[in-house]
Motif scaffolding. Structure first.
Motif, short mmCIF file in Angstrom:
data_model
loop_
_atom_site.label_atom_id
_atom_site.label_comp_id
_atom_site.label_asym_id
_atom_site.label_seq_id
_atom_site.Cartn_x
_atom_site.Cartn_y
_atom_site.Cartn_z
N THR A 78 -1.63 -3.73 4.64
CA THR A 78 -0.41 -3.23 4.00
C THR A 78 -0.36 -1.71 4.12
OG1 THR A 78 -1.58 -3.26 1.86
CG2 THR A 78 -0.11 -5.12 2.33
N ASN A 79 0.81 -1.16 3.82
CA ASN A 79 1.07 0.27 4.00
C ASN A 79 0.27 1.15 3.04
OD1 ASN A 79 3.31 -1.63 4.22
ND2 ASN A 79 4.39 0.04 5.21
N TYR A 80 -0.34 2.17 3.61
CA TYR A 80 -1.06 3.16 2.79
C TYR A 80 -0.10 3.86 1.82
CZ TYR A 80 -3.91 7.27 1.73
OH TYR A 80 -4.61 8.24 1.07
N ASN A 130 5.84 -11.24 3.23
CA ASN A 130 6.49 -11.47 4.53
C ASN A 130 5.96 -10.51 5.57
OD1 ASN A 130 8.35 -12.78 6.21
ND2 ASN A 130 9.99 -11.32 5.76
N ASP A 131 5.62 -9.30 5.14
CA ASP A 131 5.22 -8.21 6.03
C ASP A 131 3.70 -8.16 6.15
OD1 ASP A 131 5.23 -5.97 7.59
OD2 ASP A 131 6.22 -4.66 6.13
N GLY A 132 3.16 -9.00 6.97
CA GLY A 132 1.72 -8.98 7.23
C GLY A 132 0.97 -10.22 6.76
N GLY A 145 -3.75 -1.47 10.98
CA GLY A 145 -3.08 -0.17 11.12
C GLY A 145 -1.74 -0.20 11.83
N GLU A 146 -0.99 -1.28 11.66
CA GLU A 146 0.36 -1.33 12.27
C GLU A 146 1.30 -0.38 11.55
OE1 GLU A 146 4.59 -2.52 12.54
OE2 GLU A 146 3.36 -2.90 10.80
N GLU A 147 1.22 -0.40 10.22
CA GLU A 147 2.17 0.36 9.41
C GLU A 147 1.93 1.86 9.53
OE1 GLU A 147 4.59 -1.07 8.04
OE2 GLU A 147 4.03 -3.08 7.34
N SER A 148 3.00 2.65 9.36
CA SER A 148 2.87 4.10 9.40
C SER A 148 2.14 4.59 8.14
CB SER A 148 4.24 4.74 9.49
OG SER A 148 5.02 4.37 8.37
N TYR A 178 14.36 -6.04 0.33
CA TYR A 178 12.98 -6.47 0.05
C TYR A 178 11.93 -5.77 0.91
CZ TYR A 178 15.18 -10.53 -2.30
OH TYR A 178 15.92 -11.35 -3.10
N HIS A 179 12.36 -5.29 2.08
CA HIS A 179 11.41 -4.72 3.04
C HIS A 179 10.73 -3.47 2.47
CE1 HIS A 179 10.65 -2.74 7.21
NE2 HIS A 179 9.63 -3.51 6.87
N HIS A 180 9.38 -3.46 2.49
CA HIS A 180 8.59 -2.32 2.00
C HIS A 180 8.87 -2.01 0.54
CE1 HIS A 180 7.67 -0.72 6.34
NE2 HIS A 180 6.94 -1.77 5.99
N THR A 181 9.06 -3.07 -0.26
CA THR A 181 9.19 -2.89 -1.71
C THR A 181 8.32 -3.93 -2.41
OG1 THR A 181 10.96 -4.49 -2.15
CG2 THR A 181 11.64 -2.29 -1.38
ZN LIG Z 1 5.99 -3.22 7.30
#
Ligand SMILES: [Zn+2]
Length: 292
Positions: free
Chosen positions: A96-98, A109-111, A142-145, A259-262
């Motif tokens: 998940t995103n740092y 959903n994301d990962g 490390g996909e996410e920025s 919903y994305h990135h929340t």
């Molecule tokens: Zn993402």
């Protein structure tokens, strides 16, 4: 009457959903360097003990030089040997995103669900070994920025590392297709027509959707997404991103969905049926690429 027969079990969307639930329970927060990240790694290792015992499980650990320091990252590669020369890769990021570490972001959903999808694909490939090309599952890190503002040099760490490594050791020339699964478990699934994907693979996805009766689940929206396929695309590998970036009700600020990135990216937004559709598409893609 009991008699031995070849397993005809299909890819199981319900099983993929249950694996998503278990993965989220064990490792809800998976940003680099966190205890949850280590738990996610262990969950993946535990799922593939059988492959590891055969020497078909590889952990590719490296150090990423990020804007917030040096961090260890690990890609996992699970190999199902086929009968002819060449490799089909299916990849999903699992972290998940740092930058979302301070909210309750779990990336269902994301990962998470696509990692579970790959684990269930592993269950399928165990009982249905590839008859054509080898199939490799890649769980990339490390996909996410690192920061909220996307930057190509501060994202895609795992796949950039793997593309460079496979370029050096010659693996790259053997890859027939590099496919990515990202955000394809939501209830309102519709796989985007991604303009960064290779045209013949987009054509084949259309055929795969038709053959599996899933045509209504693809290509409603056309996008060009910077995702894990890009480092391989840059090196000339045929790539396909199965991604659905529209997620949740659109708002003015977030036309692609809220919903994305929340913290709203949670299990209840997903469905076993969508994971079934995605799994069916990948298995049919393998068959069609083999025949090509
Ligand atoms: Zn993402």
């Amino acid at each position: 009457m009991i008699h031995a027969q070849k397993s005809t079990a299909k890819f199981n969307g319900d099983a993929a959903y249950r694996l998503t639930e278990q993965f989220l329970a064990v490792a809800p927060h998976r940003w680099m360097g966190s205890p949850g990240h280590a738990k996610a790694e262990q969950f993946i290792r535990d799922h593939f003990k059988e492959e590891a015992a055969k020497g078909h499980f590889e952990a590719d650990t490296f150090t990423a030089n990020t804007p917030v320091g040096m961090y260890p990252m690990t890609n996992f590669i699970v190999k199902y040997p086929g009968k002819k020369d060449g490799i089909i890769v299916i990849a999903s990021h699992y972290e998940t995103n740092y930058w979302l570490r301070n909210i309750n972001f779990v990336g269902a959903n994301d990962g998470a669900c696509t990692s579970a999808l790959l684990m269930e694909l592993g269950n399928y490939l165990r009982t249905h070994p590839p008859q054509g090309y080898s199939v490799w599952l890649v769980f990339d890190d490390g996909e996410e920025s690192i920061n909220e503002q996307w930057s190509d040099s501060e994202a895609l760490y795992g796949t950039r590392h793997l593309a460079a490594k496979w370029s050096q050791d010659g693996t790259l020339g053997n890859i027939k297709a590099f496919m990515v699964a990202d955000m394809i478990g939501a209830k309102d699934l519709n796989v985007n027509r991604d303009d960064f994907s290779t045209p013949w693979l987009l054509d084949l996805l259309k055929t795969a959707a038709k053959n599996t009766g899933h045509s209504s689940y693809i290509f409603k929206n056309e996008t060009a997404v910077t995702d894990d396929h890009i480092p391989f695309r840059k090196r000339g590998v045929p790539v396909l991103d199965l991604v659905d970036i529209t997620y949740g009700p659109p708002t003015e600020q977030r036309p692609e969905g809220s919903y994305h990135h929340t913290a709203m990216d949670t299990l209840d937004k997903l469905s076993p049926h969508s994971l079934q559709v995605s799994g069916d598409l990948f298995i049919e893609m393998i068959r069609l690429i083999d025949q090509r």
